[in-house]
Design a protein around this motif. Structure first.
Motif, PDB file in Angstrom:
ATOM      1  N   HIS A 281      27.443  13.091  36.052  1.00 34.22           N
ATOM      2  CA  HIS A 281      28.363  12.823  37.163  1.00 34.22           C
ATOM      3  C   HIS A 281      27.715  11.981  38.269  1.00 34.22           C
ATOM      4  O   HIS A 281      27.943  12.219  39.453  1.00 34.22           O
ATOM      5  CB  HIS A 281      28.887  14.136  37.772  1.00 34.22           C
ATOM      6  CG  HIS A 281      29.785  14.918  36.862  1.00 34.22           C
ATOM      7  ND1 HIS A 281      29.332  15.518  35.696  1.00 34.22           N
ATOM      8  CD2 HIS A 281      31.112  15.207  36.948  1.00 34.22           C
ATOM      9  CE1 HIS A 281      30.340  16.152  35.113  1.00 34.22           C
ATOM     10  NE2 HIS A 281      31.422  15.959  35.835  1.00 34.22           N
ATOM     11  N   LEU A 282      26.941  10.969  37.871  1.00 35.87           N
ATOM     12  CA  LEU A 282      26.311  10.113  38.866  1.00 35.87           C
ATOM     13  C   LEU A 282      26.967   8.734  38.904  1.00 35.87           C
ATOM     14  O   LEU A 282      27.233   8.148  37.851  1.00 35.87           O
ATOM     15  CB  LEU A 282      24.815   9.938  38.564  1.00 35.87           C
ATOM     16  CG  LEU A 282      23.947  11.195  38.656  1.00 35.87           C
ATOM     17  CD1 LEU A 282      22.493  10.835  38.380  1.00 35.87           C
ATOM     18  CD2 LEU A 282      24.090  11.874  40.001  1.00 35.87           C
ATOM     19  N   PRO A 283      27.230   8.217  40.103  1.00 35.97           N
ATOM     20  CA  PRO A 283      27.626   6.813  40.209  1.00 35.97           C
ATOM     21  C   PRO A 283      26.414   5.942  39.907  1.00 35.97           C
ATOM     22  O   PRO A 283      25.270   6.363  40.100  1.00 35.97           O
ATOM     23  CB  PRO A 283      28.053   6.685  41.672  1.00 35.97           C
ATOM     24  CG  PRO A 283      27.303   7.762  42.385  1.00 35.97           C
ATOM     25  CD  PRO A 283      27.148   8.890  41.403  1.00 35.97           C
ATOM     26  N   ILE A 284      26.650   4.722  39.442  1.00 33.86           N
ATOM     27  CA  ILE A 284      25.576   3.850  38.965  1.00 33.86           C
ATOM     28  C   ILE A 284      25.523   2.565  39.782  1.00 33.86           C
ATOM     29  O   ILE A 284      26.555   1.957  40.059  1.00 33.86           O
ATOM     30  CB  ILE A 284      25.785   3.485  37.484  1.00 33.86           C
ATOM     31  CG1 ILE A 284      26.048   4.743  36.624  1.00 33.86           C
ATOM     32  CG2 ILE A 284      24.597   2.694  36.951  1.00 33.86           C
ATOM     33  CD1 ILE A 284      24.914   5.740  36.587  1.00 33.86           C
ATOM     34  N   ILE A 285      24.307   2.156  40.118  1.00 29.63           N
ATOM     35  CA  ILE A 285      24.074   0.814  40.661  1.00 29.63           C
ATOM     36  C   ILE A 285      23.216   0.077  39.652  1.00 29.63           C
ATOM     37  O   ILE A 285      22.103   0.507  39.339  1.00 29.63           O
ATOM     38  CB  ILE A 285      23.359   0.852  42.025  1.00 29.63           C
ATOM     39  CG1 ILE A 285      24.207   1.583  43.059  1.00 29.63           C
ATOM     40  CG2 ILE A 285      23.046  -0.564  42.495  1.00 29.63           C
ATOM     41  CD1 ILE A 285      23.493   1.798  44.394  1.00 29.63           C
TER      42      ILE A 285
END
Length: 361
Positions: A281-285
Motif C-alpha cells: 500500500h505504498l505510493p511510488i515515485i
C-alpha cells in the motif's frame, strides 16, 4: 496434453517436465533471485540449475562448470524434461545463457528465454546479429512489459514474444498509525543508474524544509561506501539512514513502516522492489523507463518523472510529503493495481504457456 490444475501449485506432472536455469536464488540478491524464489514455491518439483552466484570471477567460473555438468546430466538422464526455462539478462548473463539455449535445442527441448535485465536494449542493439540468432532458437521469449514486447518485435524482429508478469510474494501487510514524519524508502542496488545520488542531492538541497518532516531510509548493496561518504559532506546523516542489505522479516518491517517508495532509476526492466512496495500500500515515485509507466500511473498510484530531473523529483516528494490523505489514497490504488503480480495469477499464465508448448508439435 490435458493436465489437471490445482489452485496452490503447478500440477506435479506438469512441473516435472520443466527445468529452470538462473542465478542461485538461495544466496543471491536482487530481482531475478526474488522471482526464482517465488517460482520455487509454486512448482513442485522445482528442477533448477544454478548458472551463477554472487562472488568473484573464480567462483563464477567454478559454478558455470558445475552448471554445465549438472545440465548435461539432466539432458541425458532425465528424458521427462521437455521444457528448459532460462532466466537471463544482458552482458555476461547473455553469453552464458546462449550456450544453454543452443544445447537445449540440440537435445530437442522447448526453450523459454525469460529476459529480466533493464540494460538489455542497449546490449541487444550493440550485438544485434548474435542476439537475433540466439532469440530465433527460442520457442518463447518472455518479457516483463508491453513496452519491452514492442522493442523485441519491432527492433529485434522477435515474433514469439509474450508478456508474463513478474511474481511477488504475498505481502504481510499491517495497517495502522505511522510516524509523524513521512518515511521515504529506497531498496536496491546503490549506484548512479538507480538515481540514488540525485535523490541525496535533492534531500540535501531542501534539508531545511525536510528536517523533522521527512526520514529517508535506504537499503541494498553496491557502492555502499561511496554513498555513505556522499552523505557526510551533504550533512544529511540526521535524515538519511542506511539499513544495510535487508530481506525477510527486516524488509517486511521496512515496507510496513514506510509511507512512500522511491526509485529514480535511469534504466530498468520491471523492478520487483516497486511491485513489492505497491503490495504494501505504498505510493511510488519513479521514472518513465522500462516497464515502470505500465505499473505506476502518474497521479493515480504515484508520480513519474524523467531520469535525472531533480526538480521533478523534489516536486513529487513534496506532493506526497505534505499530504497524508493523498499518500493513503495512492497506496490503496497501488495495492489494487498489483494484484495480477501475486503468485496465483502468474501461475495461471505459466500453466497456459507450458501447456501450449507441450501441445505444439
Amino acid at each position: 496434453m490435458k493436465i489437471k490444475k490445482n489452485s496452490g501449485k503447478i500440477n506435479f506432472s506438469l512441473a516435472s517436465q520443466i527445468l529452470f536455469l538462473g542465478i542461485d536464488y538461495k544466496k543471491a540478491k536482487g530481482g531475478v533471485a526474488s522471482v526464482e524464489k517465488v517460482y520455487s514455491t509454486i512448482f513442485s518439483p522445482f528442477h533448477f540449475v544454478r548458472t551463477v552466484v554472487d562472488g568473484n570471477s573464480i567462483q563464477k567460473i567454478g559454478i558455470f562448470i558445475e552448471a554445465f555438468i549438472h545440465f548435461m546430466f539432466v539432458m541425458i538422464c532425465c528424458p521427462e524434461i521437455k521444457i528448459v526455462h532460462i532466466h537471463g539478462a544482458s552482458y555476461a548473463s547473455f553469453w552464458r545463457k546462449r550456450i544453454f539455449i543452443f544445447l537445449s535445442k540440440l537435445f530437442r527441448k522447448k526453450v523459454v528465454y525469460h529476459m529480466h535485465g533493464g540494460a538489455f536494449k542497449e546490449f541487444a542493439l550493440k550485438h544485434r546479429t548474435i542476439v537475433n540468432n540466439t532469440l530465433r532458437k527460442c520457442d518463447i521469449v518472455i518479457v516483463l512489459s508491453d513496452s519491452w514486447k514492442e522493442f523485441f518485435i519491432n527492433e529485434l524482429g522477435c515474433k514469439n514474444v509474450i508478456v508474463i508478469k513478474n511474481p511477488i510474494e504475498h505481502p504481510i501487510y499491517k495497517s495502522g498509525p505511522k510516524k509523524n514524519a513521512c518515511v521515504l524508502l529506497f531498496l536496491g542496488l546503490l549506484c548512479k543508474e538507480k538515481g540514488i545520488y540525485d535523490l541525496l542531492e535533492v534531500i540535501s538541497e531542501n534539508k531545511k524544509a525536510y528536517w523533522g518532516n521527512l526520514i529517508f531510509r535506504f537499503a541494498g548493496n553496491g557502492n555502499v561506501v561511496d554513498v555513505l561518504n556522499t552523505i557526510k559532506p551533504l550533512k544529511i546523516d540526521d535524515i538519511a539512514f542506511y539499513e544495510g542489505w535487508v530481506s525477510g522479516k527486516e524488509k517486511i518491517k521496512l515496507l510496513n513502516e514506510a509511507d512512500v517508495y522511491i526509485l529514480p532509476s535511469y534504466y530498468e526492466g520491471l523492478p520487483i522492489s516497486i511491485l513489492e512496495s505497491m503490495s504494501y500500500h505504498l505510493p511510488i515515485i519513479s521514472t518513465n523507463v522500462g516497464g515502470i509507466p505500465e505499473i505506476v500511473k502518474d497521479g493515480v498510484n504515484g508520480f513519474i518523472i524523467e531520469p535525472g530531473n531533480k526538480k521533478g523529483l523534489k516536486e513529487a516528494i513534496d506532493h506526497l510529503l505534505f499530504n497524508r490523505e493523498l499518500r493513503e489514497k495512492m497506496g490503496v490504488a497501488s495495492a489494487d493495481m498489483v494484484k495480477d503480480h501475486l503468485p496465483d495469477s502468474v501461475k495461471k499464465q505459466l500453466e497456459n504457456l507450458y501447456l501450449k508448448l507441450l501441445n505444439d508439435k
